[in-house]
Design a protein around this motif. Structure first.
Motif, short mmCIF file in Angstrom:
data_model
loop_
_atom_site.label_atom_id
_atom_site.label_comp_id
_atom_site.label_asym_id
_atom_site.label_seq_id
_atom_site.Cartn_x
_atom_site.Cartn_y
_atom_site.Cartn_z
N ASP A 122 15.64 13.95 29.99
CA ASP A 122 15.30 13.07 28.86
C ASP A 122 13.98 13.50 28.23
N LYS A 123 13.01 13.82 29.06
CA LYS A 123 11.71 14.23 28.55
C LYS A 123 11.82 15.54 27.76
N ALA A 124 12.61 16.48 28.28
CA ALA A 124 12.78 17.75 27.58
C ALA A 124 13.43 17.54 26.22
N ARG A 125 14.42 16.64 26.18
CA ARG A 125 15.09 16.35 24.92
C ARG A 125 14.13 15.73 23.91
N ARG A 126 13.32 14.81 24.37
CA ARG A 126 12.34 14.17 23.49
C ARG A 126 11.35 15.20 22.96
N GLU A 127 10.92 16.09 23.81
CA GLU A 127 9.95 17.10 23.37
C GLU A 127 10.55 18.07 22.37
N ARG A 128 11.84 18.39 22.53
CA ARG A 128 12.49 19.27 21.55
C ARG A 128 12.50 18.61 20.18
N VAL A 129 12.82 17.31 20.15
CA VAL A 129 12.85 16.59 18.87
C VAL A 129 11.44 16.50 18.28
N LEU A 130 10.47 16.21 19.12
CA LEU A 130 9.08 16.13 18.63
C LEU A 130 8.60 17.46 18.08
N THR A 131 9.00 18.55 18.71
CA THR A 131 8.60 19.88 18.23
C THR A 131 9.16 20.13 16.83
N ILE A 132 10.42 19.76 16.61
CA ILE A 132 11.01 19.94 15.27
C ILE A 132 10.26 19.10 14.24
N ILE A 133 10.00 17.83 14.58
CA ILE A 133 9.30 16.94 13.64
C ILE A 133 7.92 17.49 13.33
N ARG A 134 7.20 17.88 14.36
CA ARG A 134 5.84 18.40 14.17
C ARG A 134 5.85 19.67 13.32
N ASP A 135 6.79 20.57 13.59
CA ASP A 135 6.84 21.83 12.85
C ASP A 135 7.17 21.61 11.37
N ARG A 136 8.10 20.68 11.08
CA ARG A 136 8.45 20.43 9.68
C ARG A 136 7.29 19.77 8.94
N TYR A 137 6.63 18.84 9.59
CA TYR A 137 5.46 18.22 8.96
C TYR A 137 4.40 19.27 8.63
N ARG A 138 4.13 20.15 9.59
CA ARG A 138 3.11 21.18 9.36
C ARG A 138 3.54 22.13 8.24
N ALA A 139 4.84 22.42 8.16
CA ALA A 139 5.33 23.30 7.11
C ALA A 139 5.07 22.72 5.73
N HIS A 140 4.97 21.40 5.64
CA HIS A 140 4.71 20.74 4.36
C HIS A 140 3.22 20.51 4.11
#
Length: 418
Positions: free
Chosen positions: A8-26
């Motif tokens: 569960d923790k790994a899954r949450r971190e994968r989602v957080l990584t995507i969110i963080r990366d897209r925010y930074r891209a903007h």
């Protein structure tokens, strides 16, 4: 509050990584604020009902007499509290660090917050918020940037097809004034209007009458709410907005909303703007001063996030008004909708070894694979090898190899799991 198992923790971190990366891209930059804020700041009347759900921290050194004396005054007993959102801390952060920040500051905050919610399904007392905010820009560009970054993030999570319901608190104030509701009764009226999805028009009108709101205003609102309307489709724009409002809506507000839509459409390259004007969208936070929005997705009936403009908040800490607007993704809701497939780009290998394999050999094998980019777990062979491998697969491992004493690293035969 919850524990999370490794998968569960790994899954949450994968989602957080995507969110963080897209925010930074903007173009947004991540900051961090303390989990504790001053009691007076958390209870300054800007957090709406969330202030009632704040966890407060007792002052140090209180004796029994002091506790009894302050029993009816929480401010006398507490000087700190756990943050119930990330916007109030951001306002304090900006006021404290303005000299080190650009004129228009785009922030990311991804962190846990705490609210003393009732323990019911889907409600948590500790949960993660994913916020982006723009401070220092009063133009529609700020709202458009937030909307585009949010929709892009939803797409990156595999949840394409999202849209944003949008309104403006100034529209709500103007409408209530045009119907004849007095300033003092507007907060209560808005609470009732916010229940429109649950109660329907008749239920909302009945509740307004029960509230003893101004009778003539209730009747004017009822006539507007129940007016005959055509079902024709209108794309987001001035015509749709004005059609959804009473006559003579303020040009300034309509133009602001239209400008947001035009910018979002240009950025997304879409002919059908993914915005939906909703004149009865309220949002409960008391600090909103202008545009408000909620994130919607066709797969669910509830919103996946929201936000709005809060131009008056930072001025409370800084002594001068600073425009600000933010958007928060509801991480706990989104993480349950995102595919749980693990990232298969990096191999994840379980080395199943016999009891007699020397530790030095095991760590040498592991180090070789790790250096090659793999994630590696050591597991001693058990009688039920199948159960061991099934557990490893559930933890995200994709391959395994058996290790015997004296085996050379190049001799390991790595086989896929599953």
């Amino acid at each position: 509050m919850r524990d999370f198992l490794p998968a569960d923790k790994a899954r949450r971190e994968r989602v957080l990584t995507i969110i963080r990366d897209r925010y930074r891209a903007h173009g947004f930059d991540e900051i961090e604020t303390p989990v504790l804020e001053e009691y007076a700041r958390l209870h300054a009347g800007i957090g709406g009902d969330n202030e009632k759900l704040a966890y407060n921290v007792l002052r140090r050194g209180l004796d029994a007499d002091a506790v009894r004396a302050g029993a009816d005054d929480p401010a006398a007993l507490a000087d700190l509290g756990l943050r119930y959102d990330l916007t109030v801390p951001l306002a304090r952060f900006y006021a404290s660090n303005r000299g080190h920040l650009p004129t228009v500051f785009r922030s990311i905050q991804i962190a846990p917050v705490w609210r003393a919610e009732r323990p019911q399904k889907g409600r948590y007392r500790q949960f993660v918020q994913c916020d982006i905010d723009i401070i220092g820009d009063s133009s529609p560009r700020a709202e458009a940037e937030l909307a585009v970054a949010t929709l892009d993030t939803l797409d990156a999570l595999g949840l394409d097809g999202g849209s944003i319901r949008i309104n403006d608190r100034r529209v709500l104030d103007w409408m209530l004034d045009s119907f004849g509701f007095g300033p003092d009764e507007r907060p209560g009226v808005l609470i009732t209007i916010d229940k429109l999805d649950k109660l329907g028009p008749d239920g909302v009108i009945a509740e307004l009458r029960e509230r003893a709101a101004t009778a003539s205003a209730v009747e004017a609102f009822a006539a507007f709410l129940l007016r005959p309307q055509t079902r024709e489709y209108l794309p987001f724009g001035a015509e749709q907005i004005r059609r959804a409002l009473p006559d003579n809506a303020p040009d300034e507000i309509v133009d602001h909303l239209v400008g947001i839509g035009a910018a979002v459409a240009a950025a997304r390259g879409e002919s059908d703007i993914p915005l939906v004007f909703d004149p009865f969208l309220v949002r409960g936070m008391g600090y909103y001063t202008g545009t408000i929005f909620e994130l919607a997705h066709p797969s669910v009936e509830y919103s996946l996030g929201g936000g709005g403009r809060y131009d008056g908040m930072i001025g409370r800490f800084l002594g001068q008004d600073v425009p600000a607007v933010g958007f928060s993704i509801g991480f706990e809701r989104i993480v349950d909708l995102v595919s749980g497939d693990a990232d298969t780009d990096a191999p994840a290998v379980v080395l199943v070894h016999d009891r007699d394999v020397p530790v030095a050999e095991l760590l040498a094998h592991k180090a070789t694979l790790v250096a090659g980019g793999s994630r590696v777990r050591l597991e001693q062979r058990t009688k039920n090898l199948k159960a061991l491998l099934e557990r490893a697969a559930s933890d995200g491992y994709t391959a395994f190899a058996t290790v015997s004493s004296g085996a050379a690293p190049e001799s390991l035969e790595i086989k896929p799991l599953g």
